[in-house]
Write a protein that holds these residues in place. Structure first.
Motif, PDB file in Angstrom:
ATOM      1  N   PRO A  18       0.795  -1.239   0.000  1.00  0.00           N
ATOM      2  CA  PRO A  18       0.000   0.000   0.000  1.00  0.00           C
ATOM      3  C   PRO A  18       0.817   1.274   0.000  1.00  0.00           C
ATOM      4  O   PRO A  18       0.247   2.355  -0.110  1.00  0.00           O
ATOM      5  CB  PRO A  18      -0.800  -0.124   1.296  1.00  0.00           C
ATOM      6  N   TYR A  19       2.144   1.165   0.125  1.00  0.00           N
ATOM      7  CA  TYR A  19       2.950   2.378   0.248  1.00  0.00           C
ATOM      8  C   TYR A  19       4.080   2.386  -0.790  1.00  0.00           C
ATOM      9  O   TYR A  19       4.869   1.450  -0.870  1.00  0.00           O
ATOM     10  CB  TYR A  19       3.554   2.479   1.655  1.00  0.00           C
ATOM     11  N   PRO A  20       4.184   3.443  -1.577  1.00  0.00           N
ATOM     12  CA  PRO A  20       5.279   3.543  -2.543  1.00  0.00           C
ATOM     13  C   PRO A  20       6.566   4.004  -1.859  1.00  0.00           C
ATOM     14  O   PRO A  20       6.562   4.411  -0.690  1.00  0.00           O
ATOM     15  CB  PRO A  20       4.780   4.614  -3.518  1.00  0.00           C
ATOM     16  N   ILE A  21       7.658   3.958  -2.599  1.00  0.00           N
ATOM     17  CA  ILE A  21       8.932   4.517  -2.160  1.00  0.00           C
ATOM     18  C   ILE A  21       9.056   5.926  -2.739  1.00  0.00           C
ATOM     19  O   ILE A  21       8.820   6.138  -3.929  1.00  0.00           O
ATOM     20  CB  ILE A  21      10.118   3.657  -2.635  1.00  0.00           C
ATOM     21  N   ALA A  22       9.426   6.867  -1.902  1.00  0.00           N
ATOM     22  CA  ALA A  22       9.713   8.231  -2.354  1.00  0.00           C
ATOM     23  C   ALA A  22      11.203   8.477  -2.165  1.00  0.00           C
ATOM     24  O   ALA A  22      11.688   8.548  -1.026  1.00  0.00           O
ATOM     25  CB  ALA A  22       8.902   9.254  -1.565  1.00  0.00           C
ATOM     26  N   GLU A  23      11.934   8.576  -3.270  1.00  0.00           N
ATOM     27  CA  GLU A  23      13.361   8.874  -3.196  1.00  0.00           C
ATOM     28  C   GLU A  23      13.530  10.380  -3.096  1.00  0.00           C
ATOM     29  O   GLU A  23      13.040  11.127  -3.950  1.00  0.00           O
ATOM     30  CB  GLU A  23      14.086   8.329  -4.421  1.00  0.00           C
ATOM     31  N   LEU A  24      14.230  10.828  -2.081  1.00  0.00           N
ATOM     32  CA  LEU A  24      14.348  12.252  -1.777  1.00  0.00           C
ATOM     33  C   LEU A  24      15.783  12.715  -1.942  1.00  0.00           C
ATOM     34  O   LEU A  24      16.718  12.069  -1.471  1.00  0.00           O
ATOM     35  CB  LEU A  24      13.902  12.536  -0.340  1.00  0.00           C
ATOM     36  N   GLY A  25      15.957  13.862  -2.602  1.00  0.00           N
ATOM     37  CA  GLY A  25      17.266  14.476  -2.684  1.00  0.00           C
ATOM     38  C   GLY A  25      17.759  14.926  -1.327  1.00  0.00           C
ATOM     39  O   GLY A  25      16.977  15.125  -0.376  1.00  0.00           O
ATOM     40  N   SER A  26      19.068  15.119  -1.221  1.00  0.00           N
ATOM     41  CA  SER A  26      19.697  15.380   0.077  1.00  0.00           C
ATOM     42  C   SER A  26      19.206  16.674   0.726  1.00  0.00           C
ATOM     43  O   SER A  26      19.068  16.748   1.953  1.00  0.00           O
ATOM     44  CB  SER A  26      21.219  15.423  -0.089  1.00  0.00           C
TER      45      SER A  26
END
Length: 676
Positions: free
Chosen positions: A571-579
């Motif tokens: 139910p939850y995606p991955i959010a890749e976040l910049g530094s």
């Protein structure tokens, strides 16, 4: 048993397969080692085709929605009822009341037979344009006349520098890597220009991470330096190009310090790029299919074309601006398959499909979806679901219950590529064509798509529409080939068509002038600047949404392949976040975050990245849950050229939240209620 077949997925590589069927029925796929491009290796997306063929979640029988339930029905009933809906629509509002939405997620020559059915009804409504690359195709048509690429062997043998600009080779074009390594072994430099982190950047001599959507500004600033320092190919400018003086005069608008501020690329890196193009020869430029998904996406491609052309990298071995391989079109007779000539087609724009449907007159009463999953792919997909709810009958042909299938009234099971015959090729990279041979029989009651439409034509009392068989269709489409070439294709599993390995080497371009056009009268006629031009005033801004959200293609699967990958479900995606985002918001790797903008919100798991632009959020499309798809975040704006979605002009905010309640999974609003 080993069978030669091919991969139909819409990608650069178009692999040739060897399929081995074990006694237990398990199918193992490997690459055909004789293929000159893919050389015996395949990617995870290709391997998934075997997994998906045998998946227990596959749709194997015709299904009809009855209230909130799906009921299995016979093919005879499905064909009769759908034919009745088609005839009712033809009688009430005419053929424009039927929409055929298709794309290229599962390619192959015979997939176009679907279009033949609708055109034979007199026409239909049809989605045109691109979610991927149309702005770039149009840009290179202005500059070159056609988007043609060098062979990979030419790059490997002759390039002294390779600039991979916006293409994530390791994820989307994995078979390019051995050719890049071959060039590097000769001493060629590798430069990667990308907004997002990618594996190839770690192997590069230089990685540059511009702000999303500013690549064209970077290219024009580098070209200004080349102009000022005299790093130009004067012979090319004089003999093989027109309009250089117009563009050269326009370059003064790109002040280096201002460009550095807008792109987040230091001035010294802009100078590095200029010197690379201006003083190294030849430079091979590999463009990706992402830079055009912005409001100025077409101008961006023209800017990069101009940088490479003015410094002398066009029409020579080891050079080129390699975006697509459109020169292959001359080998196929598509009209023999689709028979569109004379059909009355109402065109809707793929990027703005929801708005077009809501405004349609006459309204769409029947919608068919083939080889696509628009609810997960089209920008502003929340509004698309709303528009589809007004359509009386929706038919989806697929192998799985996708996000689009969940919105349908009928879901009809089609064959997996391992169960069907077809011809597979790519217009994105190389000139090899592969033959898809059936490996195993269809599971359940699945049918090839062309056969479904043959049966539907018979149910309408129009069997002549789809008269023919696989062999006759293939031979019609390949009638320009010598007979021995068609036989070789079937026997060997692939053939090479022999497209020129160095396009434009003779100095003759397909533009109106016959030359490379820095200033295009056709572009001006179409309402654009005659020369490549980037306007910083068109970059998106919102003080309340400080970050850019890029909804990109997944690393390990292709769109709806997510449904057969356990690690991709949930139910939850991955959010890749910049530094910088992580520092701004106090987020660490593994934290739970709320990603939101004015259109949508989701709870996601954070993954903090050090590389790439530091203020970008990356999420992989194909995921749907919490009542939304990731394209609920995006808007239906158009890029500057062609009919191209500008869904990457998408801003968002990110905040850290507490771990979600285990039961709060039904919708975004329910999940959010436990977090904020």
């Amino acid at each position: 048993m080993k069978v030669k077949t091919a991969c139909p997925i819409d990608c650069y590589d178009a692999c040739a397969f060897i399929a081995e069927v074990g006694e237990d029925g398990e199918i193992r796929l490997s690459g055909n080692p004789e293929h000159p491009i893919t050389r015996g290796t395949i990617c995870n997306r290709g391997r998934q085709l075997a997994v998906r063929r045998n998946s227990r979640d596959r749709v194997l029988y015709p299904l009809k929605r009855e209230g909130d339930r799906w009921t299995r029905i016979s093919w005879e009933r499905a064909m009769r009822e759908i034919a009745e809906e088609i005839q009712r629509t033809l009688d009430e509002v005419g053929h424009h009341g039927i929409l055929h939405y298709y794309d290229w997620g599962s390619g192959g020559l015979l997939k176009a037979l679907n279009q033949r059915f609708f055109y034979a009804l007199g026409g239909c409504s049809e989605a045109i344009g691109s979610l991927c690359w149309d702005a770039g195709i149009r840009a290179q048509a202005y500059d070159f006349g056609l988007a043609n690429s060098h062979s990979p062997e030419d790059m490997a043998e002759h390039a002294e520098a390779i600039v991979v600009w916006g293409r994530n080779v390791a994820n989307t074009n994995v078979h390019m890597i051995p050719f890049i390594r071959q060039a590097q072994a000769r001493g060629a430099k590798l430069v990667v220009i990308t907004t997002l982190p990618q594996d190839l950047a770690r192997r590069a001599d230089k990685a540059i991470y511009p702000r999303p959507g500013t690549d064209g500004l970077l290219a024009l600033a580098a070209l200004r330096i080349c102009r000022d320092d005299g790093w130009l190919d004067r012979a090319f400018l004089q003999d093989r190009a027109i309009g250089w003086e117009d563009l050269a005069a326009d370059l003064d608008r790109y002040d280096l310090d201002e460009v550095a501020r807008w792109t987040d690329v230091p001035v010294e890196d802009i100078r590095f790029l200029a010197e690379l193009y201006g003083k190294t020869k030849p430079v091979c430029t590999l463009l990706g299919i992402g830079m055009q998904r912005y409001a100025q996406g077409g101008q961006t491609i023209r800017a990069i074309d101009a940088l490479a052309a003015a410094t002398g990298h066009i029409g020579i071995p080891g050079g080129g601006v390699n975006y697509a391989q459109r020169q292959l079109g001359r080998f196929y007779d598509e009209e023999a398959i689709i028979n569109r000539r004379g059909a009355d087609v109402r065109e809707m724009l793929r990027p703005t499909l929801a708005a077009n449907l809501l405004a349609a007159d006459p309204p769409v009463q029947v919608m068919f979806v083939t080889r696509s999953n628009p609810v997960a792919q089209v920008p502003d997909s929340g509004r698309l679901r709303e528009a589809m709810a007004h359509i009386r009958c929706k038919v989806v042909i697929d192998t799985f219950m996708t996000a689009t299938a969940e919105c349908a009234d009928y879901v009809l099971p089609c064959t997996n590529v391992l169960e069907e015959e077809d011809v597979v090729y790519t217009t994105m990279w190389h000139d090899c064509v592969s033959y898809a041979r059936p490996v195993v029989p269809p599971r359940g009651e699945a049918k090839p798509e062309w056969e479904i439409f043959r049966d539907l034509a018979a149910a309408l009392g129009r069997p002549e529409i789809m008269e023919g068989d696989v062999d006759s269709w293939i031979r019609r489409a390949l009638r320009r080939w010598p007979a021995d070439k068609v036989n070789e294709l079937r026997e060997r599993g692939f053939v090479r068509l022999g497209a020129p390995s160095v396009p434009w080497q003779d100095g003759r371009f397909l533009t109106p002038s016959g030359k490379f056009e820095f200033a295009s009268a056709v572009a001006a006629r179409d309402g654009h600047s005659a020369v490549a031009r980037i306007d910083v005033g068109r970059f998106p801004k919102d003080a309340n949404l400080p970050y850019t959200l890029l909804t990109v293609h997944p690393r390990k699967w292709q769109m709806s392949q997510r449904d057969t990958l356990p690690e991709a479900k949930g139910p939850y995606p991955i959010a890749e976040l910049g530094s910088e985002i992580a520092a701004d918001r106090g987020i660490q790797d593994g934290d739970w975050v709320h990603v939101r903008n004015s259109k949508a919100s989701v709870i996601a798991r954070a993954r903090v990245t050090v590389e790439g632009h530091p203020r970008v959020v990356r999420m992989e499309i194909g995921w749907h849950g919490q009542g939304v798809t990731l394209n609920d975040f995006t808007s239906d704006g158009l890029a500057d050229f062609g009919i191209q979605a500008a869904q990457y002009d998408c801003l968002c905010d990110v905040v850290k939240v507490a771990a979600p309640h285990e039961n709060a999974r039904a919708s975004g609003s329910e999940a959010l209620a436990h977090q904020v």
